[in-house]
Design an enzyme around this catalytic site. Structure first.
Site, mmCIF file in Angstrom:
data_model
loop_
_atom_site.group_PDB
_atom_site.id
_atom_site.type_symbol
_atom_site.label_atom_id
_atom_site.label_comp_id
_atom_site.label_asym_id
_atom_site.label_seq_id
_atom_site.Cartn_x
_atom_site.Cartn_y
_atom_site.Cartn_z
ATOM 1 N N ARG A 93 21.351 8.863 4.056
ATOM 2 C CA ARG A 93 21.296 8.978 5.524
ATOM 3 C C ARG A 93 22.428 8.195 6.195
ATOM 4 O O ARG A 93 22.889 8.583 7.268
ATOM 5 C CB ARG A 93 19.939 8.485 6.044
ATOM 6 N N LYS A 153 0.319 14.335 1.049
ATOM 7 C CA LYS A 153 -0.737 14.601 2.017
ATOM 8 C C LYS A 153 -0.774 16.031 2.519
ATOM 9 O O LYS A 153 0.241 16.575 2.929
ATOM 10 C CB LYS A 153 -0.569 13.674 3.213
ATOM 11 N N GLY A 158 12.908 13.006 2.532
ATOM 12 C CA GLY A 158 13.545 11.856 1.901
ATOM 13 C C GLY A 158 13.305 11.787 0.398
ATOM 14 O O GLY A 158 14.255 11.653 -0.387
ATOM 15 N N GLY A 199 10.145 15.034 8.051
ATOM 16 C CA GLY A 199 9.291 15.579 9.104
ATOM 17 C C GLY A 199 10.078 16.429 10.095
ATOM 18 O O GLY A 199 9.598 17.463 10.560
HETATM 19 C C1 3PG Z 1 11.541 9.834 8.844
HETATM 20 O O1 3PG Z 1 11.956 9.310 7.810
HETATM 21 O O2 3PG Z 1 10.643 10.679 8.855
HETATM 22 C C2 3PG Z 1 12.222 9.442 10.129
HETATM 23 O O3 3PG Z 1 13.136 8.418 9.927
HETATM 24 C C3 3PG Z 1 11.193 9.059 11.167
HETATM 25 O O4 3PG Z 1 10.414 7.989 10.721
HETATM 26 P P1 3PG Z 1 8.828 8.007 10.933
HETATM 27 O O5 3PG Z 1 8.292 9.098 10.040
HETATM 28 O O6 3PG Z 1 8.344 6.641 10.527
HETATM 29 O O7 3PG Z 1 8.574 8.300 12.380
HETATM 30 MG MG MG Z 2 8.479 10.932 9.070
#
Ligand code: 3PG
Ligand code: MG
Length: 401
Positions: free
Chosen positions: A39, A210, A358, A381
């Site tokens: 990232r 999940k 990720g 997400g």
């Molecule tokens: C992620 O990795 O999904 C983004 O950086 C957002 O983070 P979060 O899921 O903790 O809101």
């Molecule tokens: Mg997230």
């Protein structure tokens, strides 16, 4: 309406540009070291371009979820190590701002910036106002810069984060320009072109832990894909929903309900694994493959060999494959065959291949297949939400061209 990009920001010589990046990188649980810097690398083209144009940079990001962390875990969530890695990748020093997210020391550091300087603020989520889209907090950040760039694709779906929405609104109120960065532009372009009129058959592979995190996505996705292959922990939620024993695996009640709602699609659009590699909960070296009910004391840790063969064959026959969520506990080599096999089948297929999330990106990189994919998204997400068709507040905020 096309959005302003960084080349629409005008003359940037001597300007301070606030760049919201997503440096929410995976950290080593024991040392806090940056485990994967994809990232950070993703934001470099934007940062470099702004620096070449004569600007200085105030970079902002969150890291982890400090509000849920123990005090020890929270110590790892300072941006210090991220700033060091960012500087190494950029090839110039990055100043880490004071421990406060905003305040007099940060304002002084920002005011002292010279063209070519880079300042990284402390973890935005150390200030609880960040996740409340707080206007006062946003105004304090906005006052540090002359322009705003959103290059945080991975966080674009978070519409209550001040740095994503309220900061940009505060700049607008002050008559300062806002643009999307090169990473956001590229992610949106690629995902749009791939999902707009995808090469069919279009299949999706969904894994991860999940069901509830992904349930809305699965519903929306069923209208878009020809086939959905399930792996990972979700498998056992679906098995339980069908009344099949899942051994020692604990299943969340709400997730179970969600899975039950999807059962009408199982066997038509949704395919579940036909076998699972399982390990004894009290001795992970004791493994067994189960087809059907999982024995007492065991829990599923990966898709089984028959499932991998079945999924690999489906991948070979597809035009486009999108993948989010590892299909097993890939960090453990003994349980990584499924995830590695899916990555390999995708890499060797003639299909358009898109990986999001990720952990999934980390797995693909770890197994050396990242350069063989059509696109590896920096979003998890956000990638799911965008494919699902969600409209992002953070992007609606950005100035139109
Ligand atoms: C992620 O990795 O999904 C983004 O950086 C957002 O983070 P979060 O899921 O903790 O809101
Ligand atoms: Mg997230």
């Amino acid at each position: 309406m096309p959005k302003k990009t960084i080349s629409d920001l005008g003359d940037l010589r001597g300007k301070r540009v606030l760049v919201r990046v997503d440096f929410n990188v995976p950290l080593d649980k024991k040392t806090g070291a940056v485990k994967n810097d994809r990232r950070i690398r993703g934001a470099l083209p934007t940062i470099n371009k702004l620096l070449e144009a004569g600007a200085s940079i105030i970079a902002l990001s969150h890291l982890g979820r400090p509000e849920k962390a123990t005090p020890e875990e929270r110590n790892f969530l300072t941006m210090d190590k991220v700033a060091v890695r960012f500087g190494e990748l950029l090839g110039r020093p990055v100043k880490k701002a004071a421990d406060e997210v905003v305040g007099p020391a940060v304002a002084a550091a920002a005011a002292a910036l010279q063209p070519g300087d880079v300042l990284l603020l402390e973890n935005l989520r150390f200030d609880p106002r960040e996740q409340k889209n707080d206007a006062e907090f946003a105004a304090a950040i906005a006052s540090l810069g002359d322009a705003y760039v959103n290059d945080a694709f991975g966080t674009c779906h978070n519409d209550k984060d001040a740095s994503m929405v309220a900061v940009s609104a505060a700049l607008k109120a002050a008559g300062k320009p806002r643009a999307v960065g090169l990473l956001v532009q590229k992610e949106l372009d690629v995902i749009e072109s791939l999902m707009g009129s995808p090469k069919r058959p279009l299949i999706a592979i969904m894994g991860g832990a999940k069901v509830s995190d992904k349930i809305n996505f699965i519903h929306a996705l069923l209208g878009k894909v020809d086939h959905l292959l399930i792996g990972g922990k979700m498998t056992y939620t679906f098995m339980k929903a069908r009344g099949i024993e899942v051994g020692n695996m604990k299943i969340d009640a709400e997730e179970l309900e969600n899975a039950k709602n999807l059962l009408p699609h199982v066997g038509t659009k949704i395919t579940l694994p036909v076998d699972s590699l399982c390990a004894k909960s009290d001795d992970l070296n004791d493994t067994q493959v189960f087809e059907g009910p999982i024995g007492a004391g065991f829990e599923g840790v990966d898709i089984g060999p028959k499932t991998l063969a079945l999924y690999a064959a489906k991948i070979q026959q597809s035009g486009t494959v999108i993948w989010n969520g590892p299909v097993g506990w890939f960090e453990k080599p003994a349980f990584s065959a499924g995830t590695k096999g899916i990555a390999e089948a995708m890499a060797n297929s003639g299909a358009v291949t898109v990986v999001g999330g990720g952990e999934t990106a980390e797995a693909v990189e770890q197994f050396g297949f990242d350069s063989k994919m059509t696109h590896v998204s920096t979003g998890g997400g956000a990638f799911l939400a965008y494919v699902e068709g969600k409209k992002f507040q953070s992007l609606a905020q950005i100035d139109d061209k």
